[in-house]
Write a protein that holds these residues in place. Structure first.
Motif, mmCIF file in Angstrom:
data_model
loop_
_atom_site.group_PDB
_atom_site.id
_atom_site.type_symbol
_atom_site.label_atom_id
_atom_site.label_comp_id
_atom_site.label_asym_id
_atom_site.label_seq_id
_atom_site.Cartn_x
_atom_site.Cartn_y
_atom_site.Cartn_z
ATOM 1 N N GLU A 153 41.064 35.398 46.682
ATOM 2 C CA GLU A 153 41.109 35.664 48.114
ATOM 3 C C GLU A 153 40.204 36.834 48.480
ATOM 4 N N LYS A 154 40.202 37.829 47.622
ATOM 5 C CA LYS A 154 39.334 38.985 47.866
ATOM 6 C C LYS A 154 37.867 38.577 47.814
ATOM 7 N N GLN A 155 37.525 37.732 46.858
ATOM 8 C CA GLN A 155 36.148 37.254 46.746
ATOM 9 C C GLN A 155 35.771 36.375 47.930
ATOM 10 N N ARG A 156 36.750 35.562 48.400
ATOM 11 C CA ARG A 156 36.477 34.696 49.540
ATOM 12 C C ARG A 156 36.179 35.516 50.787
ATOM 13 N N VAL A 157 36.984 36.535 51.002
ATOM 14 C CA VAL A 157 36.768 37.395 52.168
ATOM 15 C C VAL A 157 35.423 38.099 52.084
ATOM 16 N N ALA A 158 35.098 38.588 50.863
ATOM 17 C CA ALA A 158 33.811 39.278 50.694
ATOM 18 C C ALA A 158 32.647 38.329 50.921
ATOM 19 N N SER A 159 32.778 37.094 50.414
ATOM 20 C CA SER A 159 31.688 36.130 50.558
ATOM 21 C C SER A 159 31.532 35.662 51.997
ATOM 22 N N SER A 160 32.591 35.758 52.783
ATOM 23 C CA SER A 160 32.501 35.354 54.182
ATOM 24 C C SER A 160 31.946 36.482 55.055
ATOM 25 N N ASN A 161 31.530 37.551 54.410
ATOM 26 C CA ASN A 161 30.948 38.710 55.104
ATOM 27 C C ASN A 161 31.930 39.341 56.084
ATOM 28 N N ASP A 162 33.211 39.273 55.733
ATOM 29 C CA ASP A 162 34.235 39.884 56.576
ATOM 30 C C ASP A 162 35.219 40.661 55.704
ATOM 31 N N PRO A 163 34.730 41.630 54.902
ATOM 32 C CA PRO A 163 35.625 42.388 54.022
ATOM 33 C C PRO A 163 36.540 43.301 54.829
ATOM 34 N N ASP A 195 45.807 45.912 45.666
ATOM 35 C CA ASP A 195 46.474 45.793 44.370
ATOM 36 C C ASP A 195 45.676 46.380 43.230
ATOM 37 N N GLY A 196 44.613 47.127 43.524
ATOM 38 C CA GLY A 196 43.798 47.699 42.458
ATOM 39 C C GLY A 196 43.216 46.651 41.560
ATOM 40 N N SER A 197 42.845 45.497 42.110
ATOM 41 C CA SER A 197 42.426 44.377 41.295
ATOM 42 C C SER A 197 40.978 44.463 40.844
ATOM 43 N N GLU A 198 40.325 45.591 41.121
ATOM 44 C CA GLU A 198 38.981 45.773 40.607
ATOM 45 C C GLU A 198 38.977 45.793 39.079
ATOM 46 N N ALA A 199 40.076 46.311 38.492
ATOM 47 C CA ALA A 199 40.162 46.381 37.030
ATOM 48 C C ALA A 199 40.617 45.046 36.469
ATOM 49 N N ASP A 200 39.963 44.560 35.452
ATOM 50 C CA ASP A 200 40.337 43.300 34.824
ATOM 51 C C ASP A 200 41.567 43.494 33.972
ATOM 52 N N TYR A 201 42.403 42.456 33.901
ATOM 53 C CA TYR A 201 43.550 42.530 33.002
ATOM 54 C C TYR A 201 43.137 42.013 31.640
ATOM 55 N N ASP A 202 43.865 42.474 30.600
ATOM 56 C CA ASP A 202 43.542 42.036 29.238
ATOM 57 C C ASP A 202 44.065 40.631 29.011
#
Length: 206
Positions: A100-110, A199-206
């Protein structure tokens, strides 16, 4: 199968285990000190009280009585559903938030966060611009002669101090100015907006 347990539930179990350990340790201590009938009576009374505490905790755990009799893991299904979440479900939810975060960013509406002071500053500047536009419009409509037009042109020549102060508040250096929409947008974003990452989702989970 791997599960995720809520920290509050996990900590409650730890507290209960420590409590029961303390009761058992105290009973062992009292048993080791028994020397006469009075000590034995005290041990019996304490054991009954501790047993009542254990029963209350057991009822609170909601462990099925059938499990105590037969030890069938299937009888714990309802308890697992109440206290545990499959790891796959947690990761699926995490991945959904990423998408969802990527979708919003790709729609140029972050999404961004703006401080209250920055928001009020921008609203104030927008109001000032509207007021100045209204004032200038009235001045232009009042022009009747070439002399009035020349005076108006003279007043408007050079940088307007109020506009220069706005540039400074918006984050422009003294020798910079707004020449197009993209430059203004980029400068305001860098100076006054913070990317929203709930949610601090910039960090990848292991």
């Amino acid at each position: 199968m791997k599960y995720v347990i809520d920290s509050e539930t996990y900590e409650k179990h730890i507290r209960d285990e420590v409590h029961l350990y303390g009761l058992l340790h105290q009973l062992a201590f009292l048993a080791g000190k028994v020397k006469d009938a009075e000590d034995m009576a005290n041990l019996v009374e304490t054991s009954k009280h501790y047993g009542e505490i254990a029963e209350e905790k057991f009822d609170d755990w909601l462990i099925p009585g059938r499990y105590l009799a037969f030890g069938d893991q299937d009888d714990l299904a309802e308890l697992k559903a109440a206290e545990l979440t499959p790891l796959t479900a947690v990761l699926k939810e995490h991945d959904a938030k990423i998408r969802e975060k990527q979708r919003v960013a790709s729609s140029n509406d972050p999404a961004y966060i703006i401080s209250g002071s920055a928001f009020r500053m921008l609203v104030g500047d927008l109001f000032d611009l509207l007021a100045q536009y209204g004032y200038l419009r009235n001045r232009v409509l009042d022009v009747k002669t070439e002399r009035q037009l020349a005076r108006l042109q003279k007043n408007l020549s050079g940088d307007h101090p109020a506009i220069r102060r706005m540039y400074c508040r918006w984050g422009f250096a003294e020798d910079q100015g707004v020449t197009c929409y993209d430059i203004l947008e980029a400068k305001l974003r860098r100076a006054h907006l913070t990317p929203y990452d709930p949610d601090g989702s910039e960090a990848d989970y292991d």
